[in-house]
Design an enzyme around this catalytic site. Structure first.
Site, short mmCIF file in Angstrom:
data_model
loop_
_atom_site.label_atom_id
_atom_site.label_comp_id
_atom_site.label_asym_id
_atom_site.label_seq_id
_atom_site.Cartn_x
_atom_site.Cartn_y
_atom_site.Cartn_z
CE LYS A 187 -1.55 2.86 2.89
NZ LYS A 187 -1.55 4.11 2.06
CD GLU A 228 12.99 5.32 7.82
OE1 GLU A 228 13.06 6.29 8.61
OE2 GLU A 228 12.73 5.45 6.62
CB CYS A 260 12.86 10.35 7.80
SG CYS A 260 13.66 9.04 6.86
CD GLU A 264 10.42 13.93 10.56
OE1 GLU A 264 11.31 13.38 9.90
OE2 GLU A 264 9.42 13.33 10.97
#
Length: 479
Positions: free
Chosen positions: A174, A249, A283, A383
């Protein structure tokens, strides 16, 4: 709809492109123009269950193939991928705004690199290891649910699919519904390569629907997820009921420590290019730059000059360095965090809120450098996922290490020094899964993953293979 996206409103299940069970559609938006590229079908629980059933049916035969048979399939996938690299680059630029040169030179080649690495690792991989009177067998984990993000889409698809194929797993992918078109082309690539029916399946959809089915379904043996920490927590909770294997992750807030013996001009160029790569939507981006107090003002001046050189605009232009952010949701979040930095007292040295000069549409942001940042500020802790660099001051090396580790994340980091041994000593004290010394690039054979809220498990290379295996100990095995 162009021929390139002819299968966008279908799913790839059990070796065929099939119609979805629902008529619900979602526009895929070009973030540079804010106009639709095409539409995809949104999958339902029924679509996900059909794909899972196909993968479960295929597992028995695929898991018993030989290493050479799987290697032949991987090499066929690599050959088919190479033929479609132009199409993949076009899709990535259209759906997530990657500048054309980044798409052609990094986004798409990253996927090829992971497939080639998987083939190379498989060639020398030992699935059986003799230890005295016991043999350890590494066996495929089973049916895998793969949930991937929009920021480096092919990178994240291939670093899961490659090892899964190589170890004998079957899977349902997905991809992000924000940037799904590259995954549709990737499914066409696997079909052309002759991957057996049911081994690889693709269902588009959102996280709460298709993603939650993959995370919770009892016939899924493993979930490999890349995305936000918030979503990763939801995946873990959904998977807990069936005690399946989970690999995550997740986010990052990487610190880049500049030691006193570093070359500041070189540091400034590297810090800007690495933080702003992919419009800051990585990231592992080094978004916190830690500088010794007596070098702070000089380096901030160099950073300002470098940031002002960055070309922002049409991702179709070869000279563009920064394209748009992927979506209005992402644009609004980044704008709010830049404003938060201003409100909390940081100094805007370059960039700031609003669209860049000369642009009146698209999800573009101004490449931004903040000075006067303190560790407690939101821009130093959260972030941002945009081209925003926060520059923090430290008094001595111990304080630099403390600030670097003062984060709920632990994905990556960097150390700059004229003395590699010095840089290595500092790197050994940073609580992250990766550290780059003096601008060293990522190594596709090295493990990628993090500590703390950056996730668990490792991808890439041999350790990436081991995520997709289970270990069986056979005692009293024949010599």
């Amino acid at each position: 709809m162009t021929d390139l996206y002819a299968n966008a409103t279908k799913f790839y299940i059990d070796g065929a492109w099939v119609a979805p069970s629902s008529s619900e559609r979602l526009d895929v938006i070009n973030p540079a123009t804010e106009e639709p590229v095409t539409q995809i079908a949104l999958g339902t629980e029924k679509d996900a269950e059909l794909a899972i059933a196909a993968a479960k049916k295929a597992f028995d035969s695929w898991s018993r193939t030989t290493k050479q048979e799987r290697l032949d399939v991987l090499n066929a996938v690599i050959a088919a991928y190479q033929k479609r690299m132009g199409d993949l680059a076009e899709a990535v630029t259209a759906e997530m705004g990657a500048p054309v040169m980044l798409a052609q030179r990094a986004q798409v080649p990253a996927g090829l690199g992971h497939l080639m690495t998987a083939a190379k690792v498989l060639e020398g991989y030992e699935f059986a290891e003799k230890r005295g009177g016991t043999t350890l067998l590494r066996e495929p984990a089973g049916v895998c649910g793969l949930i991937t993000p929009w920021n480096w889409p092919l990178n994240q698809i291939t670093c899961k699919v490659g090892p899964a194929l190589a170890t004998g797993c079957t899977m349902v992918l997905k991809p992000s519904e924000v940037a799904p078109l590259n995954a549709v082309i990737f499914a066409e690539i696997l079909a052309e390569a002759g991957v057996p029916a049911g081994v690889f399946n693709l269902v588009n959809g959102d996280g709460p629907t298709v993603g939650s089915v993959l995370s919770s379904h009892p016939d899924i043996d493993m979930v490999s997820f890349t995305g936000s920490t918030r979503a990763g927590i939801q995946v873990s909770k959904a998977a807990a009921e069936t005690v399946k294997k989970v690999s995550l992750e997740l986010g990052g807030k990487s610190a880049n420590i500049v030691l006193s013996d570093a070359d500041l001009a070189s540091v400034a160029k590297g810090a800007i290019s690495q933080c702003f790569l992919n419009t800051g939507q990585s990231c592992n981006a080094p978004t916190r730059l830690l500088v010794q107090a007596d070098q702070y003002d000089e380096l901030v001046g160099l950073l300002k000059a470098e940031a002002e050189k960055v070309t922002t605009g049409d991702p179709g232009e070869k000279t563009t360095v920064l394209g748009p952010l992927v979506s209005k949701t992402q644009f609004d979040r980044v704008q709010s965090l830049i404003q938060a930095g201003i409100d909390e007292g940081a100094t805007v040295e370059a960039g700031g809120t609003g669209l860049p000069d000369g642009l009146d549409k698209g999800y573009f942001v101004r490449p931004t450098v903040f000075a006067g940042v303190t560790p407690d500020m939101r821009i130093a802790q959260e972030e941002i996922f945009g081209p925003v660099l926060s520059v923090l001051r430290y008094s001595d090396e111990e304080e630099a290490i403390k600030i670097a580790n003062d984060s709920e994340y632990g994905l990556s980091g960097a150390v700059q020094s004229g003395d590699p041994e010095h840089a290595f000593r500092v790197a050994s004290r940073i609580r992250t899964g990766m550290v780059h010394l003096n601008g060293a690039p990522l190594d596709p054979t090295a493990p990628f993953g993090g500590y703390k809220k950056s996730g668990n498990g490792r991808e890439w290379g041999q350790l990436g293979f081991e995520e997709f295996t289970e270990v069986k100990a056979v005692m009293g095995a024949p010599a």
